[in-house]
Design an enzyme around this catalytic site. Structure first.
Site, PDB file in Angstrom:
ATOM      1  N   TYR A   1      45.477  28.118  32.178  1.00  0.00           N
ATOM      2  CA  TYR A   1      45.031  29.405  31.647  1.00  0.00           C
ATOM      3  C   TYR A   1      45.587  30.506  32.538  1.00  0.00           C
ATOM      4  O   TYR A   1      45.512  30.423  33.759  1.00  0.00           O
ATOM      5  CB  TYR A   1      43.490  29.490  31.621  1.00  0.00           C
ATOM      6  CG  TYR A   1      43.007  30.860  31.220  1.00  0.00           C
ATOM      7  CD1 TYR A   1      42.695  31.142  29.904  1.00  0.00           C
ATOM      8  CD2 TYR A   1      42.916  31.894  32.160  1.00  0.00           C
ATOM      9  CE1 TYR A   1      42.293  32.416  29.520  1.00  0.00           C
ATOM     10  CE2 TYR A   1      42.523  33.166  31.791  1.00  0.00           C
ATOM     11  CZ  TYR A   1      42.213  33.416  30.471  1.00  0.00           C
ATOM     12  OH  TYR A   1      41.827  34.681  30.102  1.00  0.00           O
TER      13      TYR A   1
ATOM     14  N   GLU B   1      46.674  37.496  27.501  1.00  0.00           N
ATOM     15  CA  GLU B   1      46.214  36.158  27.858  1.00  0.00           C
ATOM     16  C   GLU B   1      47.146  35.089  27.313  1.00  0.00           C
ATOM     17  O   GLU B   1      47.612  35.179  26.184  1.00  0.00           O
ATOM     18  CB  GLU B   1      44.811  35.988  27.256  1.00  0.00           C
ATOM     19  CG  GLU B   1      44.141  34.678  27.533  1.00  0.00           C
ATOM     20  CD  GLU B   1      42.792  34.597  26.827  1.00  0.00           C
ATOM     21  OE1 GLU B   1      41.792  35.026  27.429  1.00  0.00           O
ATOM     22  OE2 GLU B   1      42.752  34.127  25.676  1.00  0.00           O
TER      23      GLU B   1
END
Ligand code: GDP
Ligand code: MN
Length: 378
Positions: A101, A189
């Site tokens: 992530y 993101e």
């Protein structure tokens, strides 16, 4: 403003972040054709503006163009969390080694952007954040200095990324920061950023939120807005420059000023009611704007009462009153209305509204109580 995955990844790619080859399709045939051109295995990915598409069955792996067509047909017929799927992204499939992530958002309490990373990326990242928050590395970025090389290395080390990847990871982290900053994003993101069997780092998923207040200067991004997926009332409100947010209650609110609108909603709740919307008509609203606002409020069938709370300063109460009358001439309604006008030209405003059969109120508490009473049939 939310961008779709394919839009976010195109932006990322412009900044040098590696993404899979792929294209968007609106039909099963197009998806099959794209799969044929790409060759090999592909992923069919629903393009809807919600998270958790994978878990909802909106991300599927296809081994052949035929299967790609079939899966695309299936996904294009889906609704994910209430949103219809109108497009799919057909991407060359990656053979994933690890899912990482990597994201940037604003940390309001630290008053600066924060880059976050985790070796436990993928569809369970929310669970990771909840149950094992120490598995998420956070590094604050000084907006004037930007992301520093040592910070990118700290993050790489913190998520136990093998050394071979550090150089590329540093480039990706810097590119993400640059994209975040130059696009006036509030979120950028990559989840997952994957390491592959052939030792590449690739952004498989992308998500960007753009600050609405910056859209006036982010004109190319503003044009990317997908009107298909927004509530028609919110699109209409934006057209008239109204700040409108639809809520689930039954008392429509028309207020000038965001703070006053929040207060009005709070007081409605205090007296046991529930607001149907947040609406700030802004300072100096014209009667056309007021009329548009009322049409938008009344287009919600949940609305059982309308409360006007106008504090006349730059906004003139007579102008608001004229707008209300104009809208009522156009939209016939039985919905009871409570009005509180205070300030500039309030008396003229009240005279104009005298013919409109409205419930008047002196104070905000009085107005809220009357609105709650009529909304509940009192
Ligand atoms: P999200 O569920 O909306 O976040 O959608 P993602 O694009 O992140 O996809 C969800 C999951 O699908 C990823 O975490 C991967 O595990 C898997 N996935 C996505 N693309 C590929 C791919 O190209 N190959 C493989 N094997 N899995 C993929
Ligand atoms: Mn994802």
């Amino acid at each position: 403003m939310k961008l779709h995955e394919y839009q976010s990844k195109q932006i990322f790619a412009r900044y040098g972040i590696p993404i899979p080859q792929g294209r968007v399709a609106a039909t099963a045939d197009e998806a099959k054709q794209i799969a044929k051109e790409l060759g090999g295995r592909v992923v069919i990915k629903s393009q809807v503006l919600v998270g958790g598409r994978g878990k909802a069955g909106g991300i599927r792996l296809a081994r052949s163009p035929e299967e790609a067509g079939e899966l695309a047909a299936m996904i294009l017929a889906m609704e994910i969390k209430g949103l219809p799927v109108r497009k799919v992204l057909v991407d060359q499939a990656a053979s994933i080694d690890k899912e990482i992530y990597l994201g940037i958002t604003n940390d309001r309490s630290a008053r600066r952007p924060v880059m976050m990373a985790s070796s436990a990326g993928g569809v369970e990242i929310e669970e990771v954040a909840r149950l094992t928050p120490d598995k998420i590395i956070k590094v604050h970025i000084d907006p004037l200095l930007g992301l520093r090389d040592y910070q990118a290395r700290d993050i790489a080390a913190g998520i136990d990324l093998p050394r071979d990847y550090w150089r590329t990871f540093g480039q990706i982290a810097h590119a993400l920061w640059q994209a975040y900053q130059e696009c006036d994003a509030t979120l950028a993101e990559i989840n997952p950023l994957v390491t592959t069997a052939d030792k590449q780092l690739i952004a498989l998923d992308g998500k960007m939120l753009i600050d609405d207040n910056a859209l006036y200067r982010q004109t190319t991004l503003a044009e990317m807005r997908d009107l298909d997926v927004e509530a028609p009332s919110e699109i209409e409100a934006r057209r008239y420059g109204l700040s409108f947010i639809k809520l689930d209650g039954n008392i429509g609110c028309m207020v000038n000023g965001a703070g006053l609108a929040m207060t009005t909603m709070d007081i409605i709740k205090l007296f046991g009611g529930s607001p149907a919307n947040f609406l700030d008509i802004g300072g100096g609203a014209s009667s056309e704007k007021v009329a548009a606002a009322l049409r938008i409020i009344l287009s919600d069938s949940n609305v059982k009462a309308v409360l006007y709370n106008i504090f006349g300063g730059i906004t003139r109460c007579d102008e608001v009153a004229r707008g209300i009358l104009a809208a009522l001439a156009e939209v016939k309604t039985q919905v009871p209305m409570v009005v509180r006008l205070v300030g500039t030209n309030a008396e003229e405003g009240r005279q104009i509204l005298a013919q409109a059969n409205m419930i008047t109120a002196e104070t905000l508490a009085d107005a809220a109580q009357k609105a709650v009473a009529v909304a509940t049939g009192g």
